[in-house]
Design an enzyme around this catalytic site. Structure first.
Site, PDB file in Angstrom:
ATOM      1  CB  ILE A  72       2.633  10.308   2.050  1.00  0.00           C
ATOM      2  CG1 ILE A  72       3.857   9.640   1.429  1.00  0.00           C
ATOM      3  CG2 ILE A  72       1.630  10.725   0.985  1.00  0.00           C
ATOM      4  CD1 ILE A  72       4.711  10.496   0.556  1.00  0.00           C
ATOM      5  N   GLY A  73       1.500  11.557   4.815  1.00  0.00           N
ATOM      6  CA  GLY A  73       0.332  12.068   5.541  1.00  0.00           C
ATOM      7  C   GLY A  73      -0.960  11.441   5.056  1.00  0.00           C
ATOM      8  CB  CYS A  87      -3.975   5.527  11.894  1.00  0.00           C
ATOM      9  SG  CYS A  87      -3.813   4.840  10.273  1.00  0.00           S
ATOM     10  CB  THR A  98      10.859   1.208  -1.051  1.00  0.00           C
ATOM     11  OG1 THR A  98      10.177   1.683   0.126  1.00  0.00           O
ATOM     12  CG2 THR A  98      11.860   2.249  -1.495  1.00  0.00           C
ATOM     13  CG  ASN A 105      -2.032   1.867   8.146  1.00  0.00           C
ATOM     14  OD1 ASN A 105      -1.434   1.595   9.186  1.00  0.00           O
ATOM     15  ND2 ASN A 105      -1.676   2.869   7.353  1.00  0.00           N
ATOM     16  CE  LYS A 153      -1.277   7.065   0.344  1.00  0.00           C
ATOM     17  NZ  LYS A 153      -0.060   6.909   1.157  1.00  0.00           N
ATOM     18  CB  SER A 196      -0.880  -0.011   1.251  1.00  0.00           C
ATOM     19  OG  SER A 196      -1.649   1.167   1.299  1.00  0.00           O
ATOM     20  CG  ASN A 203      -3.710   0.058   3.531  1.00  0.00           C
ATOM     21  OD1 ASN A 203      -3.957   1.123   4.094  1.00  0.00           O
ATOM     22  ND2 ASN A 203      -2.781  -0.764   3.958  1.00  0.00           N
ATOM     23  CG  ASN A 248       6.501   7.526   3.560  1.00  0.00           C
ATOM     24  OD1 ASN A 248       5.383   7.985   3.846  1.00  0.00           O
ATOM     25  ND2 ASN A 248       6.827   6.265   3.775  1.00  0.00           N
TER      26      ASN A 248
HETATM   27  C1  LIG Z   1       5.680   6.497   0.065  1.00  0.00           C
HETATM   28  C2  LIG Z   1       5.072   5.433   0.907  1.00  0.00           C
HETATM   29  C3  LIG Z   1       3.702   5.466   1.211  1.00  0.00           C
HETATM   30  C4  LIG Z   1       3.112   4.486   2.009  1.00  0.00           C
HETATM   31  N1  LIG Z   1       1.769   4.530   2.272  1.00  0.00           N
HETATM   32  C5  LIG Z   1       1.187   3.547   3.016  1.00  0.00           C
HETATM   33  C6  LIG Z   1      -0.223   3.539   3.258  1.00  0.00           C
HETATM   34  O1  LIG Z   1      -0.968   4.414   2.774  1.00  0.00           O
HETATM   35  N2  LIG Z   1      -0.744   2.550   4.033  1.00  0.00           N
HETATM   36  C7  LIG Z   1       0.035   1.556   4.557  1.00  0.00           C
HETATM   37  O2  LIG Z   1      -0.486   0.672   5.250  1.00  0.00           O
HETATM   38  N3  LIG Z   1       1.370   1.515   4.326  1.00  0.00           N
HETATM   39  C8  LIG Z   1       1.966   2.492   3.574  1.00  0.00           C
HETATM   40  N4  LIG Z   1       3.326   2.443   3.323  1.00  0.00           N
HETATM   41  C9  LIG Z   1       4.138   1.346   3.890  1.00  0.00           C
HETATM   42  C10 LIG Z   1       4.405   0.242   2.863  1.00  0.00           C
HETATM   43  O3  LIG Z   1       3.208  -0.354   2.414  1.00  0.00           O
HETATM   44  C11 LIG Z   1       5.346  -0.840   3.428  1.00  0.00           C
HETATM   45  O4  LIG Z   1       4.742  -1.421   4.565  1.00  0.00           O
HETATM   46  C12 LIG Z   1       6.698  -0.287   3.842  1.00  0.00           C
HETATM   47  O5  LIG Z   1       7.141   0.692   2.942  1.00  0.00           O
HETATM   48  C13 LIG Z   1       7.776  -1.357   3.978  1.00  0.00           C
HETATM   49  O6  LIG Z   1       7.995  -2.037   2.758  1.00  0.00           O
HETATM   50  P1  LIG Z   1       9.185  -1.648   1.702  1.00  0.00           P
HETATM   51  O7  LIG Z   1      10.464  -1.597   2.489  1.00  0.00           O
HETATM   52  O8  LIG Z   1       9.155  -2.743   0.683  1.00  0.00           O
HETATM   53  O9  LIG Z   1       8.831  -0.332   1.157  1.00  0.00           O
HETATM   54  C14 LIG Z   1       3.924   3.430   2.525  1.00  0.00           C
HETATM   55  C15 LIG Z   1       5.293   3.387   2.217  1.00  0.00           C
HETATM   56  C16 LIG Z   1       5.877   4.358   1.412  1.00  0.00           C
HETATM   57  C17 LIG Z   1       7.342   4.278   1.098  1.00  0.00           C
END
Ligand SMILES: Cc1cc2nc3c(=O)[nH]c(=O)nc-3n(C[C@H](O)[C@H](O)[C@H](O)COP(=O)(O)O)c2cc1C
Ligand SMILES: Cc1cc2nc3c(=O)[nH]c(=O)nc-3n(C[C@H](O)[C@H](O)[C@H](O)COP(=O)(O)OP(=O)(O)OC[C@H]3O[C@@H](n4cnc5c(N)ncnc54)[C@H](O)[C@@H]3O)c2cc1C
Ligand code: FES
Lengths: 329, 262
Positions: free
Chosen positions: A81-82, A140, A276, A137, A55, A31, A109, A79
């Protein structure tokens, strides 16, 4: 008769089951790192994905944080992003028709700042064509509890899980925060709350400072660390959680290659999510599927399921398997 | 809208000054469909550190599949890039974003400061291809000193538009800021301004244009992770409230779409 010998001309069986949900292969997109999938349609074959996770969606649209929202760190990124998103209603009308037409499992999600919000989003998603699962998620802040994250308190984590379960008509995956002192307690609470599966990890909270300006780099001051830097932590947490729950565990954190994904499966993950890495290589998730298939062929696996939790632990000194309470001693 | 992830071969590296370089890549698929003002995301090496791709404007493309970048060494990624040698390969992703929207019926005033000159060669080329005669068009370029401008001038002179230059130290053209030069010039009636440069310069250029009711397009920067709308990291405050995402809605905007700090 070469055609008949398994693993040569026979396609490997990559199917895995997340509770009642069967995936064609164990690879999903994480997500917040894959938009609403359409962004990637010309860059990879979306039909090759085990599932797509979109997302994070809230009840009402969120504008997100002021910039800068991201900063690169050693082998990773932060990040903040909020949780910017279009809100559940626009998600259903604007994004879901495209996603449903892909005919791959779509996992939505969701996030909220109260139990009631989580419940309401889930209720609105019920019956929507194409939604195959919900990922909750729980990293929060709970506004009613002074902003403590739902995912850091076992009772709150269980309460969110059962609230979502009550309204959901699809399997519920709960996504754990690694920013807790004992993730096993949260994992068990979520399982008791009725979760069909657990995914982990969400980002590790971190920070970056600019020495020149003496200011934090992110406007939000702190942010979530992701990428290869967090993979060892994620592997350890997946390993620990998989041992204490009986529902499927989905591994996330720094996965870039099939090798990374297979390591998570050995640690006990039934499936994985790619985050990522999508930013570095838009076809990373498809490459991981190809790599897993190649591995299954090379290793003559009849099913990729045989790998799950297949970690070989050192036999000589079983004492050392127990995580050390105090590694310094 | 086609986008490609292409393994490009370095064919030439030119060093123009201590920190400024021009890199030529053999990158036919991206070069074949790029528009002026669009950018690419480049992976400077295969390893995990530096991790993210780096964004660069497309400086110029050629029919033979060559794509050029013009960049300044400011940190680790650009330092690694400056050390590339012909024959080495790089992963290039693009073309990305929304480029300049050229109005062939209106005289062009193309304004670039510092590294903001990077996308303008491509823009000038396309501008002069669309119009039979670009002698009424103006090109206004500024930099700190002569060596940052001079090596690029010959390429721009080939198109026949009128060129004005400004340098902070007066070593080439007007001594002082580009905005002073712009204010002193008679801008052609009904013109459109296309601008790229440091944030502060674009803020004054857009306010000058607003005061004279001249349409103005600017190319802005932001930190980026994905370059394609997936991470939502490249936000920038929009004039109508909320945020716009530079990699998708930009990097080129009508100046009126953005919120400028004054
Ligand atoms: C830019 C960005 C935005 C993310 N937005 C969400 C989100 O909206 N909801 C969520 O549960 N996780 C979010 N994540 C977390 C990722 O889904 C993931 O759990 C985390 O990045 C670890 O995995 P990775 O190392 O492969 O990125 C976000 C991660 C990144 C980098
Ligand atoms: C759409 C777009 C087009 C661009 N086009 C060009 C171009 O044609 N030529 C060129 O030289 N540069 C261009 N840039 C800027 C370029 O991307 C950065 O200079 C580069 O990413 C720096 O990488 P680095 O690893 O060398 O620096 P880092 O080690 O990442 O950072 C070094 C220093 O540079 C600053 N920095 C990093 N990224 C940026 C950025 N995006 N903008 C401003 N400062 C930054 C950092 O804050 C830090 O102080 C563009 C940026 C964008 C968003
Ligand atoms: S850089 Fe990822 S959305 Fe713009």
């Amino acid at each position: 008769m070469g055609e008949l010998s398994p693993g040569i001309n026979v396609l490997p069986d990559l199917r895995v089951n997340i509770g009642s949900l069967e995936l064609a292969n164990p690879v999903m997109t994480a997500s917040g790192t894959f938009g609403y999938a359409r962004e990637f349609e010309n860059l990879m074959n979306l039909h090759r994905l085990g599932a797509v996770i979109v997302k994070g969606i809230s009840l009402h649209p969120r504008a997100g944080n002021p910039p800068p929202r991201i900063v690169e760190t050693a082998c990773g990124m932060l990040n903040a992003i909020g949780l910017q998103n279009v809100g559940v209603d626009r998600f259903i009308t604007e994004k879901m028709p495209y996603l449903a037409a892909l005919h791959i499992p779509v996992i939505v999600n969701i996030l909220g700042d109260s139990l009631a919000e989580y419940e309401e989003i889930t209720a609105r998603l019920a019956g929507i064509a194409g939604v195959a699962g919900i990922e909750v998620n729980i990293s929060c802040p709970n506004v009613k509890k002074g902003g403590v994250a739902f995912g850091t308190d076992p009772a709150m984590a269980a309460a969110v899980t059962s609230a979502v379960k009550k309204k959901a008509d699809v399997p519920v995956m709960v996504k754990l925060s690694p920013n807790v002192s004992d993730i096993k307690v949260i994992a068990r609470a979520v399982e008791d709350g009725g979760a069909d599966s657990i995914s982990l990890i969400n980002t590790l909270i971190g920070m970056a400072i600019d020495l020149k300006t003496k200011q934090p780099v992110l406007a939000n001051v702190i942010g979530g660390l992701s990428g290869p830097a967090i993979k060892p932590v994620a592997l350890r947490l997946v390993y620990e959680v998989a041992k204490v729950v009986s529902i499927p565990v989905i591994g996330i954190g720094g996965i870039e290659s099939a090798e990374d994904a297979l390591e998570f499966m050995l640690a006990g993950a039934t499936a994985v999510q790619i985050g990522t890495a999508n930013f570095l290589n838009p076809r990373a998730s498809e490459d991981v599927v190809d790599g897993i298939a190649a591995y299954a062929v090379a290793e003559k696996l009849t099913s990729i399921r045989s790998l799950i939790g297949g970690l070989r632990l050192p036999a000589a000194r079983p004492q050392s398997l127990i995580p050390m309470k105090n590694p310094a001693k | 809208m086609s986008q490609y992830q292409e393994k490009a071969t370095v064919t030439r590296v030119e060093q123009f000054s201590e920190k400024n370089y021009r890199l030529t890549l053999d990158c036919p698929r991206i070069a074949g469909c790029a528009q002026p003002g669009q950018f690419v995301m480049l992976r400077v090496g295969p390893g995990k550190d530096p991790l993210l791709r780096r964004p660069f404007s497309i400086h110029q493309t050629r029919a033979d599949g060559r794509l050029q970048l013009y960049f300044k060494v400011v940190g680790r990624g650009t330092d690694i890039l400056a050390q590339k040698r012909p024959g080495e390969t790089l992963s290039v992703f693009g073309p990305l974003g929304r480029g300049y929207r050229l109005d062939a019926t209106s005289p062009s005033v193309i304004v670039g400061g510092g590294l903001g000159i990077a996308p303008l060669l491509f823009l000038v080329k396309e501008n002069c291809r669309l119009k039979n005669d670009c002698s009424k068009d103006l090109l206004v370029l500024g930099a700190r000193e002569k060596i940052e401008l001079e090596p690029l001038l010959a390429d721009f002179q080939a198109f026949g538009l009128t060129i004005h230059t400004a340098t902070d130290d007066g070593s080439l053209g007007h001594r002082g800021f580009i905005i002073e030069l712009m204010q002193s010039l008679p801008l052609p009636a009904g013109c459109t301004v296309y601008c790229c440069g440091p944030e502060a310069m674009m803020a004054v250029v857009s306010s000058l244009c607003r005061s004279r009711a001249i349409p103005c397009q600017v190319s802005v920067e932001s930190v980026m992770a994905c370059g394609m709308g997936a991470c939502l990291g490249c936000s920038r405050p929009a004039a109508n409230g909320g945020y716009t995402h530079v990699c998708l809605n930009g990097p080129v905007y009508d100046a009126e779409e953005l919120l400028w700090e004054s």
